[in-house]
Design a protein around this motif. Structure first.
Motif, mmCIF file in Angstrom:
data_model
loop_
_atom_site.group_PDB
_atom_site.id
_atom_site.type_symbol
_atom_site.label_atom_id
_atom_site.label_comp_id
_atom_site.label_asym_id
_atom_site.label_seq_id
_atom_site.Cartn_x
_atom_site.Cartn_y
_atom_site.Cartn_z
ATOM 1 N N ILE A 230 -30.037 41.310 -31.895
ATOM 2 C CA ILE A 230 -31.158 42.104 -31.401
ATOM 3 C C ILE A 230 -31.270 43.393 -32.205
ATOM 4 O O ILE A 230 -30.293 44.134 -32.367
ATOM 5 N N GLU A 231 -32.461 43.656 -32.715
ATOM 6 C CA GLU A 231 -32.748 44.923 -33.376
ATOM 7 C C GLU A 231 -33.793 45.671 -32.555
ATOM 8 O O GLU A 231 -34.879 45.147 -32.289
ATOM 9 N N VAL A 232 -33.465 46.882 -32.146
ATOM 10 C CA VAL A 232 -34.399 47.784 -31.474
ATOM 11 C C VAL A 232 -34.181 49.177 -32.034
ATOM 12 O O VAL A 232 -33.119 49.462 -32.625
ATOM 13 N N PRO A 233 -35.136 50.096 -31.874
ATOM 14 C CA PRO A 233 -34.902 51.482 -32.296
ATOM 15 C C PRO A 233 -33.686 52.055 -31.560
ATOM 16 O O PRO A 233 -33.422 51.685 -30.409
ATOM 17 N N PRO A 234 -32.924 52.951 -32.191
ATOM 18 C CA PRO A 234 -31.711 53.491 -31.563
ATOM 19 C C PRO A 234 -31.927 54.060 -30.167
ATOM 20 O O PRO A 234 -31.032 53.947 -29.309
ATOM 21 N N GLU A 235 -33.104 54.647 -29.929
ATOM 22 C CA GLU A 235 -33.346 55.215 -28.604
ATOM 23 C C GLU A 235 -33.455 54.154 -27.517
ATOM 24 O O GLU A 235 -33.455 54.471 -26.320
ATOM 25 N N GLN A 236 -33.533 52.881 -27.914
ATOM 26 C CA GLN A 236 -33.605 51.790 -26.952
ATOM 27 C C GLN A 236 -32.253 51.106 -26.730
ATOM 28 O O GLN A 236 -32.155 50.176 -25.933
ATOM 29 N N PHE A 237 -31.211 51.577 -27.421
ATOM 30 C CA PHE A 237 -29.889 50.956 -27.247
ATOM 31 C C PHE A 237 -29.453 50.974 -25.787
ATOM 32 O O PHE A 237 -28.939 49.983 -25.262
ATOM 33 N N SER A 238 -29.637 52.112 -25.134
ATOM 34 C CA SER A 238 -29.193 52.233 -23.740
ATOM 35 C C SER A 238 -29.938 51.267 -22.836
ATOM 36 O O SER A 238 -29.376 50.754 -21.854
ATOM 37 N N ARG A 239 -31.204 50.990 -23.176
ATOM 38 C CA ARG A 239 -31.983 50.046 -22.366
ATOM 39 C C ARG A 239 -31.414 48.634 -22.505
ATOM 40 O O ARG A 239 -31.373 47.879 -21.520
ATOM 41 N N ILE A 240 -30.966 48.254 -23.701
ATOM 42 C CA ILE A 240 -30.347 46.936 -23.882
ATOM 43 C C ILE A 240 -29.081 46.831 -23.037
ATOM 44 O O ILE A 240 -28.823 45.802 -22.387
ATOM 45 N N ILE A 241 -28.290 47.895 -23.030
ATOM 46 C CA ILE A 241 -27.071 47.894 -22.211
ATOM 47 C C ILE A 241 -27.429 47.769 -20.730
ATOM 48 O O ILE A 241 -26.783 47.015 -19.989
ATOM 49 N N GLU A 242 -28.465 48.473 -20.314
ATOM 50 C CA GLU A 242 -28.914 48.384 -18.921
ATOM 51 C C GLU A 242 -29.328 46.960 -18.569
ATOM 52 O O GLU A 242 -29.009 46.456 -17.480
ATOM 53 N N LEU A 243 -30.035 46.306 -19.495
ATOM 54 C CA LEU A 243 -30.478 44.936 -19.231
ATOM 55 C C LEU A 243 -29.300 43.978 -19.143
ATOM 56 O O LEU A 243 -29.333 43.002 -18.386
ATOM 57 N N GLN A 244 -28.260 44.251 -19.915
ATOM 58 C CA GLN A 244 -27.059 43.426 -19.817
ATOM 59 C C GLN A 244 -26.410 43.611 -18.440
ATOM 60 O O GLN A 244 -25.989 42.640 -17.799
ATOM 61 N N GLN A 245 -26.375 44.836 -17.972
ATOM 62 C CA GLN A 245 -25.705 45.135 -16.703
ATOM 63 C C GLN A 245 -26.525 44.692 -15.492
ATOM 64 O O GLN A 245 -25.972 44.187 -14.514
ATOM 65 N N SER A 246 -27.868 44.878 -15.581
ATOM 66 C CA SER A 246 -28.694 44.604 -14.404
ATOM 67 C C SER A 246 -29.346 43.230 -14.408
ATOM 68 O O SER A 246 -29.618 42.656 -13.345
ATOM 69 N N GLU A 247 -29.598 42.687 -15.591
ATOM 70 C CA GLU A 247 -30.336 41.424 -15.693
ATOM 71 C C GLU A 247 -29.538 40.322 -16.388
ATOM 72 O O GLU A 247 -30.077 39.245 -16.648
ATOM 73 N N SER A 248 -28.273 40.591 -16.717
ATOM 74 C CA SER A 248 -27.435 39.605 -17.410
ATOM 75 C C SER A 248 -28.137 39.065 -18.652
ATOM 76 O O SER A 248 -28.369 37.859 -18.793
#
Length: 285
Positions: A230-248
Motif C-alpha cells: 500500500i502506498e499513501v501519502p505519509p500523512e495517511q499512515f496513521s489512517r492505515i494503522i487505524e483501519l488495521q486496528q478497527s476494520e482488520s
C-alpha cells in the motif's frame, strides 16, 4: 521545453486552442483524468460548434479500468459537453501486455490506438492524447505507441506541464482539476508478474475498499506471491494503522486474495515500480 512562470495562463490557453483548432475533426483519448479532460474541453472550445460531430471523447473500457473511473469519465464528459463513448479494448488478450515487462504500456497504448483509429477514419479525424510535458521525462513506452499511430500531443508539444494543466482545468471550470493522478490498474502490478483479469479485479477491490474508508490518493501495488504493498501519502499512515486496528485491513485484503499486506513507509510515489528498472527492459516485437 517548459512553460515559463511569467507566461500568462490566458496566453497559454490561447496557444492550446490555436494548436488544437489547426486540426479539423478530433477524437480525444479520454480517461476522465485532468490531462485528457483539458484536451477535451479545449477541443470543444476550438472547433466550430455548428459542425455536428466535430469532436468526440472516447474512453477505453477493459479489466484495467478502475470501476470508479468509468463513471468519472462519463460524468466529466457530460460536464464538458463533449460527445462521449466507450470502446471495449482487448489488451488483456495480447501476450506482450500480459507478460508485463517494462514495455507493457506500449502494448496497452498500441491496442487503444488500434481501436481509436477506425473511429478517427470514419470521422476523418485526428487522435489527441493528454500527454503533458512532465510525462516526457518518465519511463513512458506508451508515448512511442502514440508516435507510431500519429497521435497528436498538444499539451506536450506546447511544453505545458502538470501544474499548468491543472490551472487550465480550473479556468475551464472542470470538477476534476485537483484530481490525483490514477493510471490504469495494470500499472500497479510489478514487472514480471503476469497481468490477469483476476489480479486487476483484486487491485480494484482493494483500492475501492480504501477509498470507501476515506483514503482518496493511493496505490495498491501487487507483487509476486500476491503481496499487496500500500502506498499513501505519509500523512495517511496513521489512517492505515487505524483501519488495521478497527476494520482488520489485512483480513479484508486476504478475502480479496492477497497473501500479505505491507505499508510502504516511503509514501505514495507515482511510477514507483519504474524505480531501478534495468533487467526487464525489452524492445517490443
Amino acid at each position: 521545453m517548459s512553460v515559463h512562470v511569467s507566461s500568462s495562463l490566458e496566453s497559454i490557453k490561447a496557444k492550446l486552442l490555436q494548436r488544437i483548432g489547426s486540426f479539423d475533426n478530433l477524437v480525444v483519448a479520454f480517461s476522465g483524468g485532468v490531462d485528457s479532460s483539458v484536451v477535451a474541453a479545449a477541443a470543444l472550445a476550438a472547433v466550430d460548434r455548428d459542425r455536428s460531430g466535430a469532436c468526440i471523447a472516447v474512453t477505453a473500457r477493459s479489466p484495467s479500468l478502475a470501476s470508479w473511473q468509468a463513471e468519472l469519465s462519463r460524468r466529466v464528459a457530460s460536464e464538458i459537453g463533449i460527445e462521449h463513448q466507450f470502446v471495449e479494448t482487448d489488451e488483456i488478450d495480447r501476450p506482450g501486455y500480459v507478460r508485463n515487462h517494462s514495455d507493457r504500456c506500449f502494448y496497452c497504448k498500441q491496442t487503444l490506438y488500434e481501436f481509436l483509429q477506425p473511429i478517427a477514419r470514419q470521422r476523418n479525424a485526428v487522435i489527441l492524447s493528454g500527454t503533458n510535458a512532465d510525462d516526457l521525462g518518465d519511463h513512458r513506452p506508451g508515448i512511442r505507441a502514440g508516435n507510431d499511430a500519429s497521435v497528436q500531443t498538444p499539451l506536450a508539444d506546447l511544453g505545458i506541464d502538470k501544474q499548468t494543466v491543472r490551472a487550465i482545468a480550473l479556468s475551464f471550470g472542470l470538477s476534476n482539476a485537483d484530481l490525483p493522478a490514477s493510471p490504469c490498474l495494470s500499472s500497479r502490478i510489478a514487472y514480471g508478474v503476469e497481468v490477469t483479469p483476476e489480479r486487476l479485479a483484486r487491485i480494484d477491490a482493494a483500492e475501492s475498499w480504501l477509498r470507501a474508508h476515506g483514503i482518496g490518493d493511493l496505490r495498491v501495488r501487487l507483487h509476486a506471491g500476491e503481496l499487496a504493498r500500500i502506498e499513501v501519502p505519509p500523512e495517511q499512515f496513521s489512517r492505515i494503522i487505524e483501519l488495521q486496528q478497527s476494520e482488520s485491513l489485512t483480513e479484508e485484503f486476504a478475502t480479496m486474495g492477497f497473501s500479505n499486506v505491507t505499508l510502504d513507509l516511503r509514501g505514495l510515489r507515482s511510477g514507483s515500480l519504474n524505480e531501478g528498472l534495468v533487467t526487464l527492459s525489452v524492445t517490443p516485437e
